[in-house]
Scaffold this active site. Structure first.
Site, PDB file in Angstrom:
ATOM      1  CB  SER A  61      -6.950  -3.093   9.810  1.00 25.93           C
ATOM      2  OG  SER A  61      -7.489  -4.354   9.451  1.00 25.93           O
ATOM      3  CG  LEU A  87      -1.810  -1.244   1.402  1.00 28.12           C
ATOM      4  CD1 LEU A  87      -2.725  -1.070   2.612  1.00 28.12           C
ATOM      5  CD2 LEU A  87      -2.638  -1.531   0.148  1.00 28.12           C
ATOM      6  CE1 TYR A 144      -2.541  -5.422  11.381  1.00 26.69           C
ATOM      7  CE2 TYR A 144      -4.813  -6.128  11.069  1.00 26.69           C
ATOM      8  CZ  TYR A 144      -3.701  -5.435  10.621  1.00 26.69           C
ATOM      9  OH  TYR A 144      -3.743  -4.783   9.423  1.00 26.69           O
TER      10      TYR A 144
END
Length: 264
Positions: A156, A17, A169
């Site tokens: 995310s 990205l 995460y």
């Protein structure tokens, strides 16, 4: 704010990205500084983009001294080019999957893996931003509204619907989501905007290691399109976030209506 003639720092800028973002910014006439630990990838990126408006700096976002050195080198380059710092894209991130309790080994998740994820994804983002902000504040405003720069953070979809094994995460990306508004409020008086993008499954270095079973599980819950996102689809949203001054203090989900499943 127009990106042309401005300098943008991109962490994790030599792959996935981050590299897609560097390409789009470079094509739009911006100068890009790519921060990455991978020296080979850095040299490859500069070979592709050319040295006139692209610079690679080997940096580790887990080390304040490394970020400080990168910022110093960026400022020195800006003094040569005259292209003021326009913003930061904090795209560096890692993921170490692990449930809070592993029944097979009868043991809790390793704190070393949790610390690693939180250090890169959260501390690394905050550290890069805080060290870049003074240089944005010193800018002469770029627009009639008084805009001096923009910070693009990367969260995310796991921040909202994290799967089993994504404890660290999801926590790290949830922190990025939560810091977006207070950071925007802190910097509003200086004309600096903050936008967070929360992608779902995208083609990247991180997702390339997914097992076939995991990928198939995720594809089953995709609405449209039924595929992983492409890096250039992420970077196009970055470009819009830079140019649209009304985007501030917000989190943009980029997920094609996908919601992560609770079971694989």
């Amino acid at each position: 704010m127009k990106p042309a003639g401005r300098t943008f720092i991109i962490s994790g800028g030599c792959s996935g990205l981050g590299l897609a973002t560097a390409r789009d910014l470079h094509q739009a006439g911006a100068y890009v500084v790519l921060l990455d630990r991978n020296e080979d990838a850095g040299h490859a990126a500069i070979k592709e983009l050319g040295e006139e408006k692209a610079k690679f700096l080997q940096a580790d976002v887990t080390e304040t001294s490394s970020i400080k050195a990168a910022i110093k080198s960026t400022v020195e380059w800006i003094q040569q080019t005259g292209a003021a710092l326009g913003g930061v894209v904090a795209a560096a991130g890692i993921a170490f999957p692990g449930k809070v309790y592993n029944a097979r080994t009868n043991s809790p998740v390793s704190m070393s893996s949790v610390d690693a994820v939180m250090t890169v994804n959260v501390r690394g983002t905050i550290d890069l931003v805080r060290l870049a902000v003074p240089h944005l504040i010193n800018n002469t405003p770029f627009t009639a509204d008084g805009e001096r720069g923009v910070l693009i953070l990367v969260a995310s979809s796991a921040a909202f619907d994290g799967q089993p094994g994504q404890l660290a995460y999801s926590a790290s990306k949830g922190a990025i989501v939560s810091m977006t508004l207070p950071l925007a409020r802190d910097l509003a008086r200086y004309g600096i905007r903050v936008v967070t993008i929360a992608p779902s499954l995208f083609e990247s270095e991180m997702t390339r290691n997914l097992s076939a079973k995991a990928r198939e599980s995720l594809e089953r819950v995709m609405e449209f399109p039924v595929r992983a996102g492409k890096p250039e689809e992420f970077s196009s949203l970055v470009m819009h976030s830079i140019s649209n001054s009304m985007l501030n203090g917000t989190v943009l989900r980029l997920d094609g209506a996908m919601r992560m499943p609770s079971k694989m």
